[in-house]
Design an enzyme around this catalytic site. Structure first.
Site, PDB file in Angstrom:
ATOM      1  CE1 TYR A  65      -8.862   0.686  -1.547  1.00 45.20           C
ATOM      2  CE2 TYR A  65      -9.279   0.817   0.811  1.00 45.20           C
ATOM      3  CZ  TYR A  65      -8.502   1.134  -0.282  1.00 45.20           C
ATOM      4  OH  TYR A  65      -7.371   1.893  -0.112  1.00 45.20           O
ATOM      5  CG  HIS A 132      -8.405   6.324  -3.382  1.00 44.95           C
ATOM      6  ND1 HIS A 132      -9.207   5.238  -3.161  1.00 44.95           N
ATOM      7  CD2 HIS A 132      -7.148   5.868  -3.213  1.00 44.95           C
ATOM      8  CE1 HIS A 132      -8.465   4.177  -2.857  1.00 44.95           C
ATOM      9  NE2 HIS A 132      -7.210   4.538  -2.899  1.00 44.95           N
ATOM     10  CB  SER A 211       2.024  -0.617   0.880  1.00 45.81           C
ATOM     11  OG  SER A 211       0.839  -0.981   0.225  1.00 45.81           O
ATOM     12  N   PRO A 212       3.209  -0.324   4.428  1.00 40.98           N
ATOM     13  CG  PRO A 212       2.718  -0.456   6.711  1.00 40.98           C
ATOM     14  CD  PRO A 212       2.072  -0.305   5.370  1.00 40.98           C
ATOM     15  CG  PHE A 217       9.124  -8.500  -1.190  1.00 38.54           C
ATOM     16  CD1 PHE A 217       9.037  -8.555  -2.566  1.00 38.54           C
ATOM     17  CD2 PHE A 217      10.163  -9.209  -0.583  1.00 38.54           C
ATOM     18  CE1 PHE A 217       9.959  -9.276  -3.330  1.00 38.54           C
ATOM     19  CE2 PHE A 217      11.081  -9.937  -1.318  1.00 38.54           C
ATOM     20  CZ  PHE A 217      10.977  -9.976  -2.695  1.00 38.54           C
ATOM     21  CB  SER A 219       5.177 -10.119   5.756  1.00 38.62           C
ATOM     22  OG  SER A 219       4.639  -8.907   6.175  1.00 38.62           O
ATOM     23  N   GLY A 221       9.129 -12.233   2.199  1.00 40.08           N
ATOM     24  CA  GLY A 221      10.096 -12.338   1.126  1.00 40.08           C
ATOM     25  C   GLY A 221       9.444 -12.842  -0.153  1.00 40.08           C
TER      26      GLY A 221
END
Length: 346
Positions: A65, A132, A211-212, A217, A219, A221
């Site tokens: 990252y 990873h 990525s829950p 998306f 959150s 749309g």
């Protein structure tokens, strides 16, 4: 007396090796990379410290990252006595060269990565250290054997894998017990449910969910695309492509209707869905804003009935577009050579 945020977050045992973490973690990737330009350092330090003080003490990063800058950021945020308050997870085994993703499970490389992460984070040990991605050119036993040595030396406490298949998880676990497997899972992304998740549960391995919110998306749309910069890697994801976007947004509106009925946000509803998957599951939603962090914590108070879970599952079954393009390495295509055959060929 009211319930404090830290009490609201609570604690959980992750896996069966002794690691205890907050029931919700903080994914830190988007502060530094992949979701567009890095965010201001002082603001991100404030978010990290607010999370810790609110009881979200399980911090997730990786040496890729940035690269490296996210670990440096977390190291700065932990100065002044914060280290003892957190469970620190980072990862190794991935780098990018000329825009190409390289996956390296060589023991010498793993050790060098660990030493580098320790320095950047400014810590004596890493609580949870993941591969990873899985290097398909070497048996998984080789990489996990090196991680086992790092545990024995006290440089890491617990071992994890990210995006690993069920068979890889079993082989790795036989070398040294795994504490966690990190995977993408949300009410919309379900590909790990058939084999990977049951295997983790059978072996007593914790499940850490990245990525829950389906990469944003769940959150916002389809509007989430409007907020993406040109360097945001999500622009290439099939789920966000024009041929799928309008259809998926209609499904999002159905999720939004339920959230409205329950008096919560769609993000909270989506996180609550993950929290309802079992006591061995810890989501690590990422955010760069304190407001969103507090909203995520609020998801722990959202309770879902069996009927509501079934309704959400029915909506999810209609989602179009995969979570990654074919160029991204995931658990679906990362089987490694057997140890016996590799030794013969070496």
């Amino acid at each position: 007396m009211g319930t404090t945020e830290s009490e609201a977050v609570g604690r959980m045992k992750l896996g069966s090796e002794g690691l205890e973490v907050s029931t919700q973690g903080l994914g830190c990737m988007s502060m530094s990379s992949f979701y567009g330009h890095p965010k201001p350092e002082h603001e991100m330090i404030e978010v990290i410290r607010h999370a810790i003080n609110s009881g979200v003490t399980f911090l997730d990063t990786s040496d890729v990252y940035g690269p490296h800058t996210n670990e440096i950021l977390i190291g700065k945020a932990l100065k002044g006595g914060m280290r003892e308050k957190v469970e620190l997870a980072t990862k190794c085994g991935v780098n990018f060269e000329n825009g190409k993703m390289n996956i390296v499970g060589d023991p010498t490389y793993i050790r060098a990565c660990c030493e580098g992460s320790l320095k950047r984070l400014g810590v004596d040990y890493i609580d949870l250290y993941y591969l990873h991605r899985i290097d398909t050119t070497r048996p998984i036993e080789v990489a996990v054997g090196e991680l086992k040595k790092l545990v024995e030396e006290g440089k890491i406490k617990y071992i994890g894998l990210s995006e690993a298949s069920a068979s890889t998880i079993r082989r790795a676990h036989a070398v040294h017990p795994l504490t966690a497997v990190q995977l993408e899972w949300s009410m919309w992304i379900r590909d790990a449910e058939e084999d990977v998740i049951p295997t983790c549960r059978e072996l007593g391995i914790g499940i850490v969910v990245y990525s829950p919110l389906a990469k944003g998306f769940l959150s916002s749309g389809a509007k989430v695309v409007d907020y993406m910069s040109e360097t945001d890697f999500r622009k290439s994801i099939p789920m966000f492509q024009p041929e799928n976007l309008e259809h998926n947004h209609k499904l999002f509106e159905r999720v939004k209707d339920m959230a409205t009925r329950k008096g919560c946000t769609t993000s909270q509803l989506a996180l609550a869905w993950v929290h309802h998957q079992g006591s061995n599951v810890c989501p690590i939603p990422g955010t760069t804003q304190i407001h969103n962090l507090e909203q995520n914590i609020g998801a722990l108070a959202v309770k879902l009935t069996a009927e509501e879970m079934a309704e959400l599952d029915e909506i999810a079954s209609l989602v179009k577009g995969d979570r990654y393009g074919p160029e991204m390495a995931t658990w679906r295509h990362e089987e490694t050579p057997s140890l016996s055959s590799w030794k013969v060929d070496a």
